[in-house]
Design an enzyme around this catalytic site. Structure first.
Site, PDB file in Angstrom:
ATOM      1  N   ASP A   1      -3.029  13.882 -17.683  1.00  0.00           N
ATOM      2  CA  ASP A   1      -2.186  15.041 -17.346  1.00  0.00           C
ATOM      3  C   ASP A   1      -2.174  16.030 -18.498  1.00  0.00           C
ATOM      4  OD1 ASP A   1      -1.408  13.920 -14.963  1.00  0.00           O
ATOM      5  OD2 ASP A   1       0.614  13.395 -15.612  1.00  0.00           O
TER       6      ASP A   1
ATOM      7  N   ARG B   1      -8.849  18.660 -12.760  1.00  0.00           N
ATOM      8  CA  ARG B   1      -7.797  19.027 -11.810  1.00  0.00           C
ATOM      9  C   ARG B   1      -7.159  20.310 -12.340  1.00  0.00           C
ATOM     10  NH1 ARG B   1      -2.828  16.046 -13.335  1.00  0.00           N
ATOM     11  NH2 ARG B   1      -3.687  14.179 -12.426  1.00  0.00           N
TER      12      ARG B   1
HETATM   13  C1  LIG Z   1      -1.686  16.531  -8.084  1.00  0.00           C
HETATM   14  C2  LIG Z   1      -0.878  17.383  -9.018  1.00  0.00           C
HETATM   15  C3  LIG Z   1      -0.908  17.093 -10.378  1.00  0.00           C
HETATM   16  C4  LIG Z   1      -0.176  17.896 -11.278  1.00  0.00           C
HETATM   17  N1  LIG Z   1      -0.291  17.675 -12.611  1.00  0.00           N
HETATM   18  C5  LIG Z   1       0.259  18.545 -13.485  1.00  0.00           C
HETATM   19  C6  LIG Z   1       0.027  18.435 -14.887  1.00  0.00           C
HETATM   20  O1  LIG Z   1      -0.662  17.512 -15.375  1.00  0.00           O
HETATM   21  N2  LIG Z   1       0.581  19.379 -15.699  1.00  0.00           N
HETATM   22  C7  LIG Z   1       1.340  20.414 -15.205  1.00  0.00           C
HETATM   23  O2  LIG Z   1       1.787  21.260 -15.987  1.00  0.00           O
HETATM   24  N3  LIG Z   1       1.596  20.510 -13.893  1.00  0.00           N
HETATM   25  C8  LIG Z   1       1.088  19.614 -13.025  1.00  0.00           C
HETATM   26  N4  LIG Z   1       1.325  19.758 -11.672  1.00  0.00           N
HETATM   27  C9  LIG Z   1       2.353  20.721 -11.193  1.00  0.00           C
HETATM   28  C10 LIG Z   1       1.803  22.132 -11.045  1.00  0.00           C
HETATM   29  O3  LIG Z   1       1.595  22.710 -12.305  1.00  0.00           O
HETATM   30  C11 LIG Z   1       2.770  23.041 -10.266  1.00  0.00           C
HETATM   31  O4  LIG Z   1       3.969  23.144 -10.983  1.00  0.00           O
HETATM   32  C12 LIG Z   1       3.081  22.568  -8.854  1.00  0.00           C
HETATM   33  O5  LIG Z   1       1.944  22.050  -8.237  1.00  0.00           O
HETATM   34  C13 LIG Z   1       3.656  23.719  -7.983  1.00  0.00           C
HETATM   35  O6  LIG Z   1       2.749  24.756  -7.864  1.00  0.00           O
HETATM   36  P1  LIG Z   1       1.767  24.992  -6.605  1.00  0.00           P
HETATM   37  O7  LIG Z   1       0.395  25.029  -7.117  1.00  0.00           O
HETATM   38  O8  LIG Z   1       2.026  24.009  -5.547  1.00  0.00           O
HETATM   39  O9  LIG Z   1       2.017  26.463  -6.126  1.00  0.00           O
HETATM   40  P2  LIG Z   1       3.288  27.340  -5.771  1.00  0.00           P
HETATM   41  O10 LIG Z   1       2.738  28.694  -5.548  1.00  0.00           O
HETATM   42  O11 LIG Z   1       4.343  27.142  -6.801  1.00  0.00           O
HETATM   43  O12 LIG Z   1       3.783  26.714  -4.431  1.00  0.00           O
HETATM   44  C14 LIG Z   1       3.092  26.893  -3.201  1.00  0.00           C
HETATM   45  C15 LIG Z   1       3.933  26.326  -2.081  1.00  0.00           C
HETATM   46  O13 LIG Z   1       3.996  24.900  -2.222  1.00  0.00           O
HETATM   47  C16 LIG Z   1       5.284  24.423  -1.908  1.00  0.00           C
HETATM   48  N5  LIG Z   1       5.873  23.789  -3.110  1.00  0.00           N
HETATM   49  C17 LIG Z   1       5.423  23.890  -4.383  1.00  0.00           C
HETATM   50  N6  LIG Z   1       6.178  23.132  -5.215  1.00  0.00           N
HETATM   51  C18 LIG Z   1       7.141  22.586  -4.430  1.00  0.00           C
HETATM   52  C19 LIG Z   1       8.222  21.700  -4.690  1.00  0.00           C
HETATM   53  N7  LIG Z   1       8.468  21.235  -5.921  1.00  0.00           N
HETATM   54  N8  LIG Z   1       9.006  21.330  -3.663  1.00  0.00           N
HETATM   55  C20 LIG Z   1       8.755  21.761  -2.405  1.00  0.00           C
HETATM   56  N9  LIG Z   1       7.740  22.600  -2.088  1.00  0.00           N
HETATM   57  C21 LIG Z   1       6.933  22.999  -3.090  1.00  0.00           C
HETATM   58  C22 LIG Z   1       6.093  25.608  -1.448  1.00  0.00           C
HETATM   59  O14 LIG Z   1       5.974  25.701  -0.066  1.00  0.00           O
HETATM   60  C23 LIG Z   1       5.399  26.767  -2.122  1.00  0.00           C
HETATM   61  O15 LIG Z   1       5.573  27.958  -1.425  1.00  0.00           O
HETATM   62  C24 LIG Z   1       0.611  18.970 -10.770  1.00  0.00           C
HETATM   63  C25 LIG Z   1       0.627  19.247  -9.398  1.00  0.00           C
HETATM   64  C26 LIG Z   1      -0.106  18.486  -8.527  1.00  0.00           C
HETATM   65  C27 LIG Z   1      -0.084  18.832  -7.070  1.00  0.00           C
END
Ligand SMILES: Cc1cc2nc3c(=O)[nH]c(=O)nc-3n(C[C@H](O)[C@H](O)[C@H](O)COP(=O)(O)OP(=O)(O)OC[C@H]3O[C@@H](n4cnc5c(N)ncnc54)[C@H](O)[C@@H]3O)c2cc1C
Length: 309
Positions: free
Chosen positions: A132, A182
């Site tokens: 991560d 990722r």
């Molecule tokens: C597999 C995976 C691994 C990850 N690993 C890391 C990491 O190592 N380091 C790091 O900094 N971040 C990590 N993240 C978190 C990432 O950085 C984002 O904060 C998170 O994925 C929300 O952003 P989004 O890309 O979904 O887009 P956004 O534009 O924020 O969200 C798009 C849509 O997804 C839905 N959504 C997003 N988040 C939520 C929520 N919490 N609850 C409900 N609905 C939601 C909503 O419908 C939103 O409109 C990871 C995420 C995933 C999916």
């Protein structure tokens, strides 16, 4: 960054609130939206169910910023056992770790050694180890650890964050390793000279970086993984992938357990490779606050779980 997001990310750092929340029934109930349970067995059972639908899994035990090296050793041993259990149960599962969960704050050498042990185990069990990406103060060290690990242990992946202004340069430095990457948007509170304050700039960067990863995938130089719940973004990426000539099976989509589940299923049915990241463990407070910050509307789930019935 919105005020709600700022407040939630600041609260994520509070040890006092962490202790309070972990002892509160309503908080434990609310957190269930994002994790099947605290025990590793809960996560494995959920992974087994998902695998029947053709979905893969990434398992991660919550906990970060340890204060004693013995704790890091225990985490390493836990994950070594977890690789065996995933294998024994025939679950198509990966494991994802945070470097600070393996002692990076305390000893870089110990952390590197633990990562090597886990990467070796991933290799011997035919599974994959993910690293991560934590807040920006860890990026240099984390990329360096990955750079050392990847040539010896090819089944190792790294996360990069689109909101960081440095990431395009980091990606170029990683590509000669033929990396497994990722890409995510980024979950921490970062100052504006380091990360884009406006979400739309992060979204632009996410798409540009994704295209660069697809171009590298077209020549076999990268396995791109898109870690996002942003469905329109995933559609644009899929369109570009087919324009560039990267087949569906040559990239993966990873999402979190409990978020956009119907879309995860649909994407799988449409032939995409989909994995669900399942978290477990009792140290869920900081991680849970970051989930709330991603979508402050989620705070309503917490409020609702405080109500009786
Ligand atoms: C597999 C995976 C691994 C990850 N690993 C890391 C990491 O190592 N380091 C790091 O900094 N971040 C990590 N993240 C978190 C990432 O950085 C984002 O904060 C998170 O994925 C929300 O952003 P989004 O890309 O979904 O887009 P956004 O534009 O924020 O969200 C798009 C849509 O997804 C839905 N959504 C997003 N988040 C939520 C929520 N919490 N609850 C409900 N609905 C939601 C909503 O419908 C939103 O409109 C990871 C995420 C995933 C999916």
């Amino acid at each position: 960054m919105t005020i709600g997001r700022k407040i939630l990310l600041a609260a994520a750092k509070s040890e006092f609130l962490a202790r309070q929340a972990s002892n509160r029934y309503f908080a434990r109930r609310a957190v269930k939206k994002f994790m099947p349970g605290e025990a590793p067995e809960d996560a494995l059972d959920a992974g087994a169910i998902l695998s029947r639908e053709g979905r893969g899994t990434v398992f991660t035990k919550l906990g970060e910023n340890l204060t004693r090296l013995e704790e890091a050793e225990a985490v390493r041993d836990h994950y070594l056992g977890m690789f065996d259990q995933i294998r024994e149960r025939g679950i198509p599962g990966h494991i994802s770790v945070k470097p600070t969960q393996l002692g990076l704050d305390l000893s870089r050498d110990a952390c590197a050694e633990h990562l090597r042990a886990l990467a070796g185990k991933a290799q011997s069990t035919g599974l994959l180890l993910w690293i991560d990406m934590e807040d920006s103060s860890y990026v240099d060290r984390t990329l360096q650890l990955y750079t050392e690990l990847k040539p010896e242990y090819p089944s190792t992946g790294i996360c990069i964050q689109a909101y960081l202004k440095r990431t395009p340069a980091d990606l170029e430095r990683l590509l000669p390793l033929k990396p497994i990457i990722r890409i995510v948007k980024g979950a921490y509170a970062e100052p504006p000279h380091i990360a884009f304050p406006a979400k739309r700039d992060t979204d632009f960067a996410f798409f540009d970086l994704s295209v660069r990863m697809l171009e590298a995938a077209a020549t076999g130089d990268c396995l791109p993984v898109f870690g996002t719940h942003d469905i329109p973004m995933l559609e644009r990426i899929a369109k570009r992938a087919s324009e560039i000539g990267v087949a569906d099976g040559k990239y993966e989509i990873h999402m979190l357990y409990g978020i956009r589940d119907a879309d995860q299923r649909r994407l799988r049915t449409e032939g995409r490779v989909v994995r669900t990241l399942i978290s477990y463990g009792s140290s869920w407070y900081k991680w849970y606050m970051r989930r709330l910050a991603e979508r402050p509307a989620n705070v309503w789930f917490v409020v609702r779980s405080m109500l009786p019935g």
